[in-house]
Design a protein around this motif. Structure first.
Motif, short mmCIF file in Angstrom:
data_model
loop_
_atom_site.label_atom_id
_atom_site.label_comp_id
_atom_site.label_asym_id
_atom_site.label_seq_id
_atom_site.Cartn_x
_atom_site.Cartn_y
_atom_site.Cartn_z
N PRO A 9 0.42 -1.02 0.33
CA PRO A 9 -0.52 -0.39 -0.36
C PRO A 9 0.57 1.56 0.04
O PRO A 9 2.10 1.51 0.13
CB PRO A 9 -0.70 0.04 1.57
N LEU A 10 -0.17 1.64 -0.69
CA LEU A 10 0.67 3.62 -0.61
C LEU A 10 1.25 4.49 1.19
O LEU A 10 -0.44 4.58 1.65
CB LEU A 10 0.49 4.30 -1.26
N ARG A 11 1.50 4.88 1.53
CA ARG A 11 1.48 5.38 4.00
C ARG A 11 1.84 6.70 3.01
O ARG A 11 2.54 7.51 2.28
CB ARG A 11 2.68 5.19 3.81
N VAL A 12 0.02 7.09 3.43
CA VAL A 12 0.33 8.78 3.22
C VAL A 12 1.00 9.98 4.24
O VAL A 12 0.20 9.30 5.75
CB VAL A 12 -1.14 9.23 2.82
N ILE A 21 -3.36 3.89 1.79
CA ILE A 21 -4.68 3.06 0.21
C ILE A 21 -3.81 2.50 -0.54
O ILE A 21 -2.56 1.90 -0.43
CB ILE A 21 -4.41 4.46 0.10
N ALA A 22 -4.75 1.42 -1.29
CA ALA A 22 -3.94 0.55 -2.31
C ALA A 22 -3.82 1.24 -3.36
O ALA A 22 -3.37 2.27 -3.78
CB ALA A 22 -5.59 -0.19 -2.82
N ALA A 23 -2.41 1.20 -3.58
CA ALA A 23 -1.88 1.15 -5.04
C ALA A 23 -2.00 0.33 -5.72
O ALA A 23 -2.61 -0.01 -5.72
CB ALA A 23 0.23 0.92 -4.58
N PRO A 24 -2.64 1.85 -7.21
CA PRO A 24 -2.50 1.69 -8.45
C PRO A 24 -1.98 0.25 -8.59
O PRO A 24 -0.76 0.50 -9.04
CB PRO A 24 -2.69 2.76 -9.14
N THR A 25 -2.78 -0.21 -9.53
CA THR A 25 -2.28 -1.74 -10.12
C THR A 25 -1.32 -1.15 -11.28
O THR A 25 -0.25 -1.91 -11.14
CB THR A 25 -2.82 -2.50 -10.70
N GLN A 26 -1.43 -0.02 -11.61
CA GLN A 26 -0.70 0.03 -12.93
C GLN A 26 1.18 0.42 -12.45
O GLN A 26 2.30 0.19 -13.35
CB GLN A 26 -0.76 1.02 -13.61
N LEU A 27 1.00 0.58 -10.70
CA LEU A 27 2.51 0.44 -10.88
C LEU A 27 3.14 -0.34 -10.82
O LEU A 27 4.05 -0.50 -10.87
CB LEU A 27 1.97 1.32 -8.82
N ALA A 28 2.83 -1.61 -10.81
CA ALA A 28 4.01 -3.52 -10.57
C ALA A 28 4.06 -2.70 -12.20
O ALA A 28 5.82 -3.21 -12.09
CB ALA A 28 2.63 -4.06 -10.40
N ARG A 29 3.15 -2.75 -13.42
CA ARG A 29 3.84 -2.34 -14.86
C ARG A 29 5.00 -1.94 -14.63
O ARG A 29 6.44 -2.23 -14.90
CB ARG A 29 2.84 -1.90 -15.34
N ILE A 30 5.13 -0.36 -14.02
CA ILE A 30 6.08 0.43 -14.17
C ILE A 30 7.36 0.03 -13.10
O ILE A 30 7.98 -0.41 -13.28
CB ILE A 30 5.71 1.78 -13.36
N ALA A 31 6.64 -0.31 -12.66
CA ALA A 31 7.72 -1.40 -11.11
C ALA A 31 8.62 -1.95 -11.91
O ALA A 31 10.21 -2.36 -12.49
CB ALA A 31 7.67 -1.44 -9.67
N ARG A 32 8.06 -3.28 -12.23
CA ARG A 32 8.79 -4.23 -13.64
C ARG A 32 9.93 -2.89 -14.41
O ARG A 32 10.98 -3.88 -14.69
CB ARG A 32 7.93 -4.95 -14.12
N ARG A 33 9.40 -2.34 -14.98
CA ARG A 33 10.18 -1.78 -16.16
C ARG A 33 10.93 -1.08 -15.56
O ARG A 33 12.27 -1.66 -16.75
CB ARG A 33 8.91 -0.72 -17.06
#
Length: 278
Positions: A9-12, A21-33
């Motif tokens: 999760p994202l810590r605010v 809050i839940a991290a957006p799923t597209q963040l995983a794709r960015i992380a892999r790249r």
């Protein structure tokens, strides 16, 4: 890493508040790249990333981790400050070995903890002691005795009062002499090797015993010195003041014991508040 992907999760943080809050799923794709782009034949691939962004959006980025061990317990909670058995710790030893196979790196870029796992260590986790005033936290009686300061800055002013100045040297000698009589298990607790809760309790016992040995010195203090010592402690600690149901002797003993606890903490080290409690 090791065939496992975990999007935390994202810590605010801000304005005295903290929530996830839940991290957006597209963040995983960015992380892999990003991991792909950061990979190199000698240093391997980062196995964890931490994204950050400021409230105004002008500062943002990602920290790529190539060497610092990440530790979770079996329930998925961050556990860098807890001792974990091989069965409890995540990622598992097998996942670390797989990561090294999937993303090889040259020997100089394999941390010692990871190399030990690659060589067959079961992966059980023991947290390293935190630093203490810019150096390693004391882990022996000699290291504790070599500490240059008696108190943290907040309480150093106490030594300017005549009553405390008169007993300080003997109190410190008593603390270290008492510590040298203790069994190994009690010393492990004092030095934080059994967790924060055990450390607090053991250090309090050491302070109380040391104060008991200098009782004659306390009896020599004048009425004015005793009153000043009591008031000085409560003033520096900013508590509710002395317990008026106690006698003057009892109030003085409490005040000096609290000061002794601070001396013990400064000399023997104190684990952070988020450390595991045993």
């Amino acid at each position: 890493m090791g065939g496992v992907e975990d999007l935390r999760p994202l810590r605010v943080l801000g304005y005295g508040r903290a929530f996830d809050i839940a991290a957006p799923t597209q963040l995983a794709r960015i992380a892999r790249r990003l991991c792909e782009l950061a990979s190199a034949p000698d240093r391997g691939t980062p196995f964890s990333l931490t994204f950050y962004v400021s409230v105004d959006g002008e500062v943002a980025g990602a920290d790529l981790n190539f060497a610092g061990r990440i530790v979770f317990d079996a329930a998925g909670n961050p556990a860098e400050t807890r001792a974990l058995t091989a069965e409890e710790v995540r990622p598992t030893a097998e996942q670390w070995r797989r990561e090294l196979t999937d993303h090889p790196r040259s020997p100089e870029h394999v941390p010692s903890w990871w190399q030990a796992i690659a060589d067959g260590d079961d992966g059980a986790y023991e947290p390293s002691m935190p630093s203490w005033f810019g150096g390693p936290m004391p882990q022996s009686l000699d290291e504790a005795a070599a500490q240059a300061k008696l108190l943290v800055p907040k309480f150093e002013g106490l030594l300017h009062f005549v009553g405390y100045a008169a007993i300080a040297d003997e109190l410190v000698r008593s603390i270290h002499a008492t510590a040298r009589t203790l069994r190994l298990g009690e010393l492990d607790a004092i030095f934080g090797r059994r967790g924060r809760g055990a450390q607090e309790a053991a250090q309090a016992r050491l302070a109380a015993t040391a104060v008991g040995t200098i009782t004659p010195l306390l009896a020599e203090r004048t009425a004015a010195e005793r009153d000043e010592m009591i008031r000085a402690w409560h003033g520096h600690s900013r508590d509710d003041g002395p317990d008026t149901t106690m006698t003057s002797d009892e109030q003085l003993r409490v005040a000096v014991t609290r000061v002794a606890e601070r001396i013990v903490a400064r000399r023997f080290g104190t684990l952070p508040k988020n450390w595991h409690v045993v």
